[in-house]
Design a protein around this motif. Structure first.
Motif, PDB file in Angstrom:
ATOM      1  N   ARG A   1      62.697  91.389  26.490  1.00 55.54           N
ATOM      2  CA  ARG A   1      63.757  90.521  25.964  1.00 55.54           C
ATOM      3  C   ARG A   1      65.009  90.756  26.805  1.00 55.54           C
ATOM      4  N   ILE A   2      65.611  89.667  27.262  1.00 55.93           N
ATOM      5  CA  ILE A   2      66.846  89.742  28.050  1.00 55.93           C
ATOM      6  C   ILE A   2      67.905  88.930  27.319  1.00 55.93           C
ATOM      7  N   GLU A   3      69.068  89.543  27.123  1.00 57.13           N
ATOM      8  CA  GLU A   3      70.172  88.840  26.473  1.00 57.13           C
ATOM      9  C   GLU A   3      71.398  88.868  27.368  1.00 57.13           C
ATOM     10  N   TYR A   4      72.148  87.798  27.278  1.00 59.10           N
ATOM     11  CA  TYR A   4      73.368  87.651  28.072  1.00 59.10           C
ATOM     12  C   TYR A   4      74.568  87.633  27.143  1.00 59.10           C
ATOM     13  N   SER A   5      75.656  88.202  27.620  1.00 57.08           N
ATOM     14  CA  SER A   5      76.904  88.181  26.858  1.00 57.08           C
ATOM     15  C   SER A   5      78.066  88.198  27.839  1.00 57.08           C
ATOM     16  N   LEU A   6      79.229  87.879  27.339  1.00 58.47           N
ATOM     17  CA  LEU A   6      80.419  87.949  28.175  1.00 58.47           C
ATOM     18  C   LEU A   6      80.836  89.403  28.323  1.00 58.47           C
ATOM     19  N   SER A   7      81.176  89.787  29.521  1.00 63.17           N
ATOM     20  CA  SER A   7      81.725  91.123  29.779  1.00 63.17           C
ATOM     21  C   SER A   7      83.184  91.118  29.305  1.00 63.17           C
ATOM     22  N   GLU A   8      83.842  92.229  29.443  1.00 64.07           N
ATOM     23  CA  GLU A   8      85.268  92.287  29.098  1.00 64.07           C
ATOM     24  C   GLU A   8      86.046  91.275  29.951  1.00 64.07           C
ATOM     25  N   LYS A   9      85.686  91.203  31.224  1.00 56.67           N
ATOM     26  CA  LYS A   9      86.316  90.241  32.143  1.00 56.67           C
ATOM     27  C   LYS A   9      86.042  88.810  31.681  1.00 56.67           C
ATOM     28  N   GLY A  10      84.820  88.543  31.215  1.00 55.91           N
ATOM     29  CA  GLY A  10      84.466  87.219  30.710  1.00 55.91           C
ATOM     30  C   GLY A  10      85.180  86.881  29.414  1.00 55.91           C
ATOM     31  N   ARG A  11      85.270  87.856  28.515  1.00 52.06           N
ATOM     32  CA  ARG A  11      85.962  87.613  27.232  1.00 52.06           C
ATOM     33  C   ARG A  11      87.454  87.328  27.444  1.00 52.06           C
ATOM     34  N   ALA A  12      87.991  87.839  28.539  1.00 52.27           N
ATOM     35  CA  ALA A  12      89.401  87.572  28.844  1.00 52.27           C
ATOM     36  C   ALA A  12      89.639  86.089  29.132  1.00 52.27           C
ATOM     37  N   LEU A  13      88.567  85.342  29.407  1.00 50.05           N
ATOM     38  CA  LEU A  13      88.684  83.901  29.638  1.00 50.05           C
ATOM     39  C   LEU A  13      88.712  83.092  28.339  1.00 50.05           C
ATOM     40  N   GLU A  14      88.456  83.722  27.206  1.00 46.61           N
ATOM     41  CA  GLU A  14      88.385  82.990  25.937  1.00 46.61           C
ATOM     42  C   GLU A  14      89.626  82.137  25.656  1.00 46.61           C
ATOM     43  N   PRO A  15      90.852  82.671  25.798  1.00 42.65           N
ATOM     44  CA  PRO A  15      92.013  81.803  25.530  1.00 42.65           C
ATOM     45  C   PRO A  15      92.089  80.608  26.476  1.00 42.65           C
ATOM     46  N   VAL A  16      91.667  80.787  27.711  1.00 47.13           N
ATOM     47  CA  VAL A  16      91.677  79.692  28.690  1.00 47.13           C
ATOM     48  C   VAL A  16      90.696  78.606  28.250  1.00 47.13           C
ATOM     49  N   ILE A  17      89.481  79.020  27.900  1.00 49.05           N
ATOM     50  CA  ILE A  17      88.441  78.071  27.499  1.00 49.05           C
ATOM     51  C   ILE A  17      88.839  77.350  26.213  1.00 49.05           C
ATOM     52  N   LYS A  18      89.388  78.096  25.254  1.00 51.11           N
ATOM     53  CA  LYS A  18      89.800  77.481  23.989  1.00 51.11           C
ATOM     54  C   LYS A  18      90.959  76.512  24.202  1.00 51.11           C
ATOM     55  N   GLU A  19      91.839  76.821  25.129  1.00 52.96           N
ATOM     56  CA  GLU A  19      92.960  75.924  25.423  1.00 52.96           C
ATOM     57  C   GLU A  19      92.470  74.650  26.091  1.00 52.96           C
ATOM     58  N   ILE A  20      91.468  74.765  26.968  1.00 56.07           N
ATOM     59  CA  ILE A  20      90.870  73.569  27.584  1.00 56.07           C
ATOM     60  C   ILE A  20      90.208  72.723  26.503  1.00 56.07           C
ATOM     61  N   GLN A  21      89.518  73.379  25.561  1.00 59.90           N
ATOM     62  CA  GLN A  21      88.897  72.637  24.464  1.00 59.90           C
ATOM     63  C   GLN A  21      89.961  71.907  23.632  1.00 59.90           C
ATOM     64  N   SER A  22      91.051  72.586  23.330  1.00 59.73           N
ATOM     65  CA  SER A  22      92.134  71.974  22.563  1.00 59.73           C
ATOM     66  C   SER A  22      92.721  70.787  23.311  1.00 59.73           C
ATOM     67  N   TRP A  23      92.949  70.951  24.608  1.00 58.69           N
ATOM     68  CA  TRP A  23      93.476  69.857  25.421  1.00 58.69           C
ATOM     69  C   TRP A  23      92.515  68.672  25.388  1.00 58.69           C
ATOM     70  N   ALA A  24      91.220  68.948  25.570  1.00 58.21           N
ATOM     71  CA  ALA A  24      90.211  67.884  25.565  1.00 58.21           C
ATOM     72  C   ALA A  24      90.172  67.172  24.215  1.00 58.21           C
ATOM     73  N   ASP A  25      90.257  67.925  23.116  1.00 60.83           N
ATOM     74  CA  ASP A  25      90.249  67.333  21.772  1.00 60.83           C
ATOM     75  C   ASP A  25      91.417  66.364  21.581  1.00 60.83           C
ATOM     76  N   HIS A  26      92.532  66.658  22.222  1.00 58.72           N
ATOM     77  CA  HIS A  26      93.728  65.823  22.054  1.00 58.72           C
ATOM     78  C   HIS A  26      93.864  64.700  23.085  1.00 58.72           C
ATOM     79  N   HIS A  27      93.224  64.852  24.226  1.00 57.14           N
ATOM     80  CA  HIS A  27      93.507  63.918  25.321  1.00 57.14           C
ATOM     81  C   HIS A  27      92.299  63.177  25.892  1.00 57.14           C
ATOM     82  N   ILE A  28      91.103  63.509  25.451  1.00 59.39           N
ATOM     83  CA  ILE A  28      89.923  62.795  25.941  1.00 59.39           C
ATOM     84  C   ILE A  28      89.288  62.081  24.756  1.00 59.39           C
ATOM     85  N   THR A  29      89.151  60.783  24.897  1.00 61.41           N
ATOM     86  CA  THR A  29      88.640  59.976  23.786  1.00 61.41           C
ATOM     87  C   THR A  29      87.115  59.930  23.801  1.00 61.41           C
TER      88      THR A  29
END
Length: 112
Positions: free
Chosen positions: A72-100
Motif C-alpha cells: 500500500r502506498i499513500e501520498y500526502s502533502l509534506s510540510e512544504k506542501g501544506r504551506a501552499l494551503e493558503p495559496v490554494i484556498k485563496e485561488i479557490q476563493s477567487w475562482a468562486d467569486h470571479h469564474i462563472t
C-alpha cells in the motif's frame, strides 16, 4: 524593466504545470492512495504518476510505503506542501467569486 525573481518564476512554473494544482487541492483533504486520487481527478494514471514523482522530487508531496500484501502506498502533502494551503484556498476563493458556471461549461465544450 525589472526581471522576475528566479524563485518566484520557479514556483509559478511548478504550480502552473498541468494538473499540479488539482493534485495539491485533492491532497489538502489528507493522505490518499493512488487509486483514490485517480478516481478523484480527470487525469490518466500515467500522468498522475509523473506529476506525483515531480511533486515528491520537489519536496511538496511525501510518499509512504506500507509493507503489506499487496503493498500500500499513500501520498500526502509534506510540510512544504501544506504551506501552499493558503495559496490554494485563496485561488479557490477567487475562482468562486470571479469564474462563472457559464465560463466553465464553455471551456468544457471547447475541450469536448
Amino acid at each position: 524593466m525589472e526581471t522576475l525573481c528566479p524563485r518566484f518564476e520557479k514556483a509559478m512554473g511548478l504550480l502552473s504545470t498541468r494538473w499540479v494544482g488539482l493534485i495539491l487541492f485533492d491532497l489538502l483533504e489528507g493522505e490518499k492512495r493512488f487509486s483514490e486520487m485517480e478516481a478523484d481527478l480527470p487525469i490518466s494514471g500515467r500522468l498522475l504518476s509523473d506529476r506525483l514523482k515531480l511533486l515528491e522530487k520537489e519536496g511538496i508531496v511525501d510518499r509512504k510505503i506500507y509493507s503489506e500484501f499487496p503493498v500500500r502506498i499513500e501520498y500526502s502533502l509534506s510540510e512544504k506542501g501544506r504551506a501552499l494551503e493558503p495559496v490554494i484556498k485563496e485561488i479557490q476563493s477567487w475562482a468562486d467569486h470571479h469564474i462563472t458556471h457559464e465560463e466553465v461549461n464553455e471551456e468544457a465544450q471547447l475541450k469536448g
